[in-house]
Design a protein around this motif. Sequence first.
Motif, PDB file in Angstrom:
ATOM      1  N   LEU A 110      69.606  -2.106  25.155  1.00 36.96           N
ATOM      2  CA  LEU A 110      68.279  -1.647  25.583  1.00 36.96           C
ATOM      3  C   LEU A 110      68.187  -0.128  25.712  1.00 36.96           C
ATOM      4  CD1 LEU A 110      67.477  -4.376  28.277  1.00 36.96           C
ATOM      5  CD2 LEU A 110      66.766  -4.298  25.887  1.00 36.96           C
TER       6      LEU A 110
ATOM      7  N   LEU B 185      74.912  -0.158  18.388  1.00 35.21           N
ATOM      8  CA  LEU B 185      75.224  -0.954  17.198  1.00 35.21           C
ATOM      9  C   LEU B 185      75.797  -0.110  16.059  1.00 35.21           C
ATOM     10  CD1 LEU B 185      72.104  -3.300  17.192  1.00 35.21           C
ATOM     11  CD2 LEU B 185      74.400  -3.773  18.079  1.00 35.21           C
ATOM     12  N   GLY B 186      75.634   1.194  16.135  1.00 38.03           N
ATOM     13  CA  GLY B 186      76.202   2.060  15.100  1.00 38.03           C
ATOM     14  C   GLY B 186      75.605   1.826  13.724  1.00 38.03           C
TER      15      GLY B 186
HETATM   16  P1  UTP Z   1      73.155   6.117  19.528  1.00 34.15           P
HETATM   17  O1  UTP Z   1      71.843   6.760  19.641  1.00 34.15           O
HETATM   18  O2  UTP Z   1      74.196   6.790  18.703  1.00 34.15           O
HETATM   19  O3  UTP Z   1      72.916   4.636  18.995  1.00 34.15           O
HETATM   20  O4  UTP Z   1      73.708   5.872  20.993  1.00 34.15           O
HETATM   21  P2  UTP Z   1      73.936   3.634  18.334  1.00 34.15           P
HETATM   22  O5  UTP Z   1      73.323   2.285  18.379  1.00 34.15           O
HETATM   23  O6  UTP Z   1      75.302   3.754  18.945  1.00 34.15           O
HETATM   24  O7  UTP Z   1      74.065   4.139  16.823  1.00 34.15           O
HETATM   25  P3  UTP Z   1      73.009   4.097  15.623  1.00 34.15           P
HETATM   26  O8  UTP Z   1      71.949   5.102  15.963  1.00 34.15           O
HETATM   27  O9  UTP Z   1      72.510   2.694  15.497  1.00 34.15           O
HETATM   28  O10 UTP Z   1      73.832   4.489  14.422  1.00 34.15           O
HETATM   29  C1  UTP Z   1      74.227   6.916  21.790  1.00 34.15           C
HETATM   30  C2  UTP Z   1      75.298   6.348  22.704  1.00 34.15           C
HETATM   31  O11 UTP Z   1      74.728   5.399  23.583  1.00 34.15           O
HETATM   32  C3  UTP Z   1      75.385   4.144  23.484  1.00 34.15           C
HETATM   33  C4  UTP Z   1      76.060   4.171  22.108  1.00 34.15           C
HETATM   34  O12 UTP Z   1      77.178   3.315  22.103  1.00 34.15           O
HETATM   35  C5  UTP Z   1      76.416   5.632  21.977  1.00 34.15           C
HETATM   36  O13 UTP Z   1      77.630   5.944  22.688  1.00 34.15           O
HETATM   37  N1  UTP Z   1      74.391   3.087  23.624  1.00 34.15           N
HETATM   38  C6  UTP Z   1      73.188   3.189  23.004  1.00 34.15           C
HETATM   39  C7  UTP Z   1      74.663   1.997  24.429  1.00 34.15           C
HETATM   40  O14 UTP Z   1      75.770   1.871  25.004  1.00 34.15           O
HETATM   41  N2  UTP Z   1      73.709   1.045  24.578  1.00 34.15           N
HETATM   42  C8  UTP Z   1      72.502   1.124  23.976  1.00 34.15           C
HETATM   43  O15 UTP Z   1      71.669   0.229  24.172  1.00 34.15           O
HETATM   44  C9  UTP Z   1      72.238   2.221  23.161  1.00 34.15           C
END
Ligand code: UTP
Length: 289
Positions: A110, A15-16
């Motif tokens: 997840l 979700l970033g």
């Molecule tokens: P992050 O720990 O950076 O989480 O995920 P996030 O949700 O992207 O960002 P924040 O922490 O909320 O700002 C590490 C990687 O794992 C992917 C993210 O897209 C990123 O490339 N990811 C994470 C998924 O694809 N699915 C998930 O459920 C969690």
Amino acid sequence: MGHKIRKAVFPVAGLGTRFLPATKAMPKEMLTVVDKPVIQYALEEARAAGIEDFIFVTGRNKTALEDHFDYSYELQRTLEERGKLEALEAIKRWLPKPGQVASIRQQLPLGLGHAVLCAKNLIGNEPFAVILPDDLVLSKTPCMQQLVEVHEETGGNVVAVEDVPREDTKKYGILDVSSDDGRLATVKGLVEKPAPAEAPSTLSIIGRYILTPSIFGHLETTGKGAGGEIQLTDGMVKLLGHEPFHGLRFEGARYDCGDKIGFLEANIAFGLARSDVASELRRIIAALA
Ligand code: UTP
């Protein structure tokens, strides 16, 4: 020894939240470093390593990523009509060939382990690469190419690692090693985000992996770990002792673009490495400092 790596998974369903408000309606992987979205750096790095199939594990709000690698009829037509052939050729050069990009939805965020598991049917029974686009690596040899070269020698699983200050171990997956020649370490344990006092080393995994398909069976039986998410690290732990598992201290500098400061730093570092903007950028930085 290692099998050829043909496929790369790009988990982009997160979700970033650390990058709000930028990421409210736009995927963080479309944020640009100099003039290119971070996802394009990731795809080009995979391609430079000989990879031909690019699998995006996406979520809602991520269609801009697919559009970015699609034919853009209006744009390409307009460039052609206006004689902007250089720009047109540049786009055509990096556009993946038909059928090379596939995307699959992770229906709920997840965790990273779960995102990788979503690619199971598209990967099948061969070792594959995982690239987290948030991590940009500036290096002479593209980072994934470095991993592929190690995999050719060792087979099995290979992750890119770097030394971090001990107080930062709580932010990363950390290796426990049984041997280490200063470049390549043999891994005997992995811990996700250990407290500094408990960390078995200060070698942290960055977002570049080569994994064998055995990971999928392990991820299927991995429950929720740190942060209530299905962690890739927990799945990788189950590979240890059964298959080769190495950590490579890659050559290059890594920037964490999932974080504001890392992203700003990446823009400066990549800008300074670009001959078309470096001198002007250097002048601006000096004037502002
Ligand atoms: P992050 O720990 O950076 O989480 O995920 P996030 O949700 O992207 O960002 P924040 O922490 O909320 O700002 C590490 C990687 O794992 C992917 C993210 O897209 C990123 O490339 N990811 C994470 C998924 O694809 N699915 C998930 O459920 C969690």
